[in-house]
Design an enzyme around this catalytic site. Sequence first.
Site, PDB file in Angstrom:
ATOM      1  N   ARG A  67       0.830  -1.202   0.000  1.00  0.00           N
ATOM      2  CA  ARG A  67       0.000   0.000   0.000  1.00  0.00           C
ATOM      3  C   ARG A  67       0.870   1.261   0.000  1.00  0.00           C
ATOM      4  O   ARG A  67       0.560   2.239  -0.657  1.00  0.00           O
ATOM      5  CB  ARG A  67      -0.930  -0.014   1.209  1.00  0.00           C
ATOM      6  N   ASP A 101      -2.564   7.993   3.971  1.00  0.00           N
ATOM      7  CA  ASP A 101      -1.656   8.452   2.917  1.00  0.00           C
ATOM      8  C   ASP A 101      -1.329   9.931   3.126  1.00  0.00           C
ATOM      9  O   ASP A 101      -1.840  10.567   4.054  1.00  0.00           O
ATOM     10  CB  ASP A 101      -2.276   8.189   1.525  1.00  0.00           C
ATOM     11  N   HIS A 116      -6.013   8.375  12.013  1.00  0.00           N
ATOM     12  CA  HIS A 116      -5.658   6.951  12.009  1.00  0.00           C
ATOM     13  C   HIS A 116      -4.192   6.713  11.668  1.00  0.00           C
ATOM     14  O   HIS A 116      -3.827   5.644  11.172  1.00  0.00           O
ATOM     15  CB  HIS A 116      -6.583   6.181  11.056  1.00  0.00           C
ATOM     16  N   CYS A 124       8.737   1.487  16.445  1.00  0.00           N
ATOM     17  CA  CYS A 124       9.047   0.228  17.115  1.00  0.00           C
ATOM     18  C   CYS A 124       7.894  -0.173  18.032  1.00  0.00           C
ATOM     19  O   CYS A 124       7.433   0.644  18.834  1.00  0.00           O
ATOM     20  CB  CYS A 124      10.336   0.394  17.918  1.00  0.00           C
ATOM     21  N   CYS A 127       9.725  -0.153  21.933  1.00  0.00           N
ATOM     22  CA  CYS A 127      10.094   1.087  22.640  1.00  0.00           C
ATOM     23  C   CYS A 127       9.502   2.330  21.982  1.00  0.00           C
ATOM     24  O   CYS A 127       9.751   3.450  22.442  1.00  0.00           O
ATOM     25  CB  CYS A 127      11.610   1.207  22.744  1.00  0.00           C
ATOM     26  N   THR A 193     -16.296   8.971   3.010  1.00  0.00           N
ATOM     27  CA  THR A 193     -16.186   8.014   4.117  1.00  0.00           C
ATOM     28  C   THR A 193     -17.498   7.274   4.311  1.00  0.00           C
ATOM     29  O   THR A 193     -18.573   7.874   4.159  1.00  0.00           O
ATOM     30  CB  THR A 193     -15.756   8.693   5.437  1.00  0.00           C
ATOM     31  N   ASN A 218     -20.544  11.818  -1.416  1.00  0.00           N
ATOM     32  CA  ASN A 218     -20.282  10.384  -1.534  1.00  0.00           C
ATOM     33  C   ASN A 218     -21.108   9.848  -2.711  1.00  0.00           C
ATOM     34  O   ASN A 218     -22.277  10.179  -2.835  1.00  0.00           O
ATOM     35  CB  ASN A 218     -20.692   9.658  -0.229  1.00  0.00           C
TER      36      ASN A 218
HETATM   37  C1  BJW Z   1     -16.053   7.883  -2.677  1.00  0.00           C
HETATM   38  C2  BJW Z   1     -15.445   7.658  -3.819  1.00  0.00           C
HETATM   39  C3  BJW Z   1     -15.125   8.855  -4.537  1.00  0.00           C
HETATM   40  C4  BJW Z   1     -15.768   5.691  -3.052  1.00  0.00           C
HETATM   41  N1  BJW Z   1     -15.459  10.045  -3.959  1.00  0.00           N
HETATM   42  N2  BJW Z   1     -16.378   8.957  -2.040  1.00  0.00           N
HETATM   43  C5  BJW Z   1     -18.689   2.083  18.869  1.00  0.00           C
HETATM   44  C6  BJW Z   1     -19.572   1.178  18.314  1.00  0.00           C
HETATM   45  C7  BJW Z   1     -19.099   0.052  17.653  1.00  0.00           C
HETATM   46  C8  BJW Z   1     -17.744  -0.204  17.536  1.00  0.00           C
HETATM   47  C9  BJW Z   1     -16.875   0.691  18.079  1.00  0.00           C
HETATM   48  C10 BJW Z   1     -17.342   1.811  18.729  1.00  0.00           C
HETATM   49  N3  BJW Z   1     -16.253   2.516  19.154  1.00  0.00           N
HETATM   50  C11 BJW Z   1     -15.138   1.864  18.777  1.00  0.00           C
HETATM   51  C12 BJW Z   1     -15.482   0.746  18.124  1.00  0.00           C
HETATM   52  C13 BJW Z   1     -14.546  -0.248  17.563  1.00  0.00           C
HETATM   53  C14 BJW Z   1     -13.898   0.166  16.287  1.00  0.00           C
HETATM   54  C15 BJW Z   1     -14.966   0.439  15.233  1.00  0.00           C
HETATM   55  O1  BJW Z   1     -15.319   1.537  14.925  1.00  0.00           O
HETATM   56  N4  BJW Z   1     -15.456  -0.621  14.607  1.00  0.00           N
HETATM   57  C16 BJW Z   1     -16.441  -0.470  13.535  1.00  0.00           C
HETATM   58  C17 BJW Z   1     -16.097  -1.399  12.408  1.00  0.00           C
HETATM   59  C18 BJW Z   1     -17.821  -0.642  14.074  1.00  0.00           C
HETATM   60  N5  BJW Z   1     -13.041   1.349  16.466  1.00  0.00           N
HETATM   61  C19 BJW Z   1     -11.817   1.241  16.929  1.00  0.00           C
HETATM   62  O2  BJW Z   1     -11.348   0.162  17.246  1.00  0.00           O
HETATM   63  C20 BJW Z   1     -11.010   2.511  17.092  1.00  0.00           C
HETATM   64  N6  BJW Z   1     -10.381   2.548  18.356  1.00  0.00           N
HETATM   65  C21 BJW Z   1     -11.072   2.692  19.481  1.00  0.00           C
HETATM   66  O3  BJW Z   1     -12.264   2.892  19.507  1.00  0.00           O
HETATM   67  O4  BJW Z   1     -10.298   2.631  20.590  1.00  0.00           O
HETATM   68  C22 BJW Z   1     -10.922   2.694  21.866  1.00  0.00           C
HETATM   69  C23 BJW Z   1      -9.815   2.566  22.883  1.00  0.00           C
HETATM   70  C24 BJW Z   1      -9.686   3.560  23.853  1.00  0.00           C
HETATM   71  C25 BJW Z   1      -8.661   3.448  24.801  1.00  0.00           C
HETATM   72  C26 BJW Z   1      -7.784   2.381  24.761  1.00  0.00           C
HETATM   73  C27 BJW Z   1      -7.906   1.401  23.778  1.00  0.00           C
HETATM   74  C28 BJW Z   1      -8.933   1.505  22.831  1.00  0.00           C
HETATM   75  C29 BJW Z   1      -9.856   2.550  16.100  1.00  0.00           C
HETATM   76  C30 BJW Z   1     -10.302   2.589  14.696  1.00  0.00           C
HETATM   77  C31 BJW Z   1      -9.079   2.501  13.781  1.00  0.00           C
HETATM   78  C32 BJW Z   1      -9.489   2.360  12.334  1.00  0.00           C
HETATM   79  N7  BJW Z   1      -8.357   1.993  11.559  1.00  0.00           N
HETATM   80  C33 BJW Z   1      -8.492   1.819  10.147  1.00  0.00           C
HETATM   81  C34 BJW Z   1      -7.198   1.183   9.629  1.00  0.00           C
HETATM   82  C35 BJW Z   1      -6.087   2.217   9.556  1.00  0.00           C
HETATM   83  C36 BJW Z   1      -4.836   1.630   9.010  1.00  0.00           C
HETATM   84  C37 BJW Z   1      -4.963   1.217   7.589  1.00  0.00           C
HETATM   85  O5  BJW Z   1      -5.315   2.023   6.709  1.00  0.00           O
HETATM   86  O6  BJW Z   1      -4.687   0.043   7.329  1.00  0.00           O
HETATM   87  O7  BJW Z   1      -8.753   3.056   9.511  1.00  0.00           O
HETATM   88  S1  BJW Z   1      -9.914   0.824   9.684  1.00  0.00           S
HETATM   89  C38 BJW Z   1     -10.275   1.712   8.215  1.00  0.00           C
HETATM   90  O8  BJW Z   1     -11.573   2.326   8.320  1.00  0.00           O
HETATM   91  C39 BJW Z   1      -9.253   2.849   8.142  1.00  0.00           C
HETATM   92  C40 BJW Z   1     -10.105   3.988   7.701  1.00  0.00           C
HETATM   93  O9  BJW Z   1      -9.481   5.219   8.053  1.00  0.00           O
HETATM   94  C41 BJW Z   1     -11.400   3.743   8.415  1.00  0.00           C
HETATM   95  C42 BJW Z   1     -12.583   4.448   7.820  1.00  0.00           C
HETATM   96  O10 BJW Z   1     -12.857   3.987   6.556  1.00  0.00           O
HETATM   97  P1  BJW Z   1     -13.329   5.001   5.423  1.00  0.00           P
HETATM   98  O11 BJW Z   1     -12.280   5.999   5.196  1.00  0.00           O
HETATM   99  O12 BJW Z   1     -14.683   5.489   5.742  1.00  0.00           O
HETATM  100  O13 BJW Z   1     -13.319   4.059   4.144  1.00  0.00           O
HETATM  101  P2  BJW Z   1     -14.431   3.045   3.608  1.00  0.00           P
HETATM  102  O14 BJW Z   1     -13.732   2.136   2.684  1.00  0.00           O
HETATM  103  O15 BJW Z   1     -15.224   2.447   4.698  1.00  0.00           O
HETATM  104  O16 BJW Z   1     -15.439   3.969   2.809  1.00  0.00           O
HETATM  105  C43 BJW Z   1     -15.057   4.626   1.635  1.00  0.00           C
HETATM  106  C44 BJW Z   1     -16.214   5.508   1.217  1.00  0.00           C
HETATM  107  O17 BJW Z   1     -15.797   6.245   0.091  1.00  0.00           O
HETATM  108  C45 BJW Z   1     -17.473   4.737   0.813  1.00  0.00           C
HETATM  109  O18 BJW Z   1     -18.603   5.314   1.449  1.00  0.00           O
HETATM  110  C46 BJW Z   1     -17.544   4.958  -0.689  1.00  0.00           C
HETATM  111  O19 BJW Z   1     -18.895   5.038  -1.166  1.00  0.00           O
HETATM  112  C47 BJW Z   1     -16.856   6.278  -0.828  1.00  0.00           C
HETATM  113  N8  BJW Z   1     -16.247   6.544  -2.124  1.00  0.00           N
HETATM  114  N9  BJW Z   1     -15.274   6.357  -4.101  1.00  0.00           N
HETATM  115  C48 BJW Z   1     -16.057  10.080  -2.742  1.00  0.00           C
HETATM  116  N10 BJW Z   1     -14.533   8.840  -5.726  1.00  0.00           N
HETATM  117 ZN    ZN Z   2      12.623  -0.400  19.963  1.00  0.00          ZN
END
Ligand code: BJW
Ligand code: ZN
Length: 251
Positions: A67, A101, A116, A124, A127, A193, A218
Amino acid sequence: MANLITALRAASHVVVFTGAGVSAESGIPTFRDKQAGLWENFDAAELATPLAFARDPSFVWGWYEWRRGLVLKAEPNPGHRAIAAMQSRVPHFNLITQNVDDLHERGGSCEVIHLHGELSKPYCEGCHLPYSHPEAIPDMPSGSGRLQPPTCGACGAKIRPGVVWFGEPLPKASWKAARDAARHCDFFICCGTSALVQPAASLADMAMDAGATILQVNPNPTDLDSSATFTIRGPSGIVLPQLVADAWSAL
Ligand code: BJW
Ligand code: ZN
């Protein structure tokens, strides 16, 4: 549409909140798209977890390097540039992105709030020392897609991608800056999103509760459809430049 443009022109604090869809037109797959090639049988949500990295570090590191290579070769698209153009046209502006990105920065935006993390900032896992990637674009992992992650020069632990995985907290300062922006803006644009991932998606609710106008851009339906003040169905690379032209070109 006239009401939308009037509200945008009158806004004193605009927040743009972006997701993977904004980079889709630069050739970066969205998170919920089917993955390509070697990774096509894997759900991205299953690879973006601490458990996946612990179980199979070289598979997950290979996916992130693939990626990172895509991003390094990609160019910002007109959607990224329109957001940067907006920044200079409103009195107070914040850009909050879930994207890992750097296409917003390369498209001309500054002070981007990354919720994110960033692909370019591995560290690391032991550490937490930052790690610098070699300059060259990584070769696509071949065969199994695996690439052994480097190890830390200081403590020997594995280097991990500088992103926020499911179950991990968002970076404190970024999350605070994002909440402050959402709670104080009068116009909130939610763009590209699915608004499914928390707590990032709750920013739109915070802005709504604060009385902001919410515009969603969107091509596909999302859960925000029922609550956004305005929704424009279309790709951000087309919709956002048109929006900037309609709102400010006559000024
Ligand atoms: C277009 C288009 C064009 C297409 N023009 N549009 C409450 C309820 C339920 C669950 C939870 C909750 N709170 C927390 C959670 C758990 C979890 C969560 O949300 N789960 C859900 C699946 C329900 N959240 C977490 O775990 C978060 N952490 C947390 O809550 O920690 C609490 C904590 C506190 C203290 C100590 C310990 C913990 C962390 C979330 C991290 C998300 N990470 C990712 C991966 C990042 C790394 C990587 O890239 O590999 O982030 S997941 C992934 O989803 C990535 C994205 O940033 C994120 C959002 O996705 P996004 O950007 O919306 O993309 P898509 O693909 O979903 O949508 C694309 C959209 O574009 C679509 O709608 C298309 O239609 C559109 N599109 N072409 C405009 N041309
Ligand atoms: Zn280290």
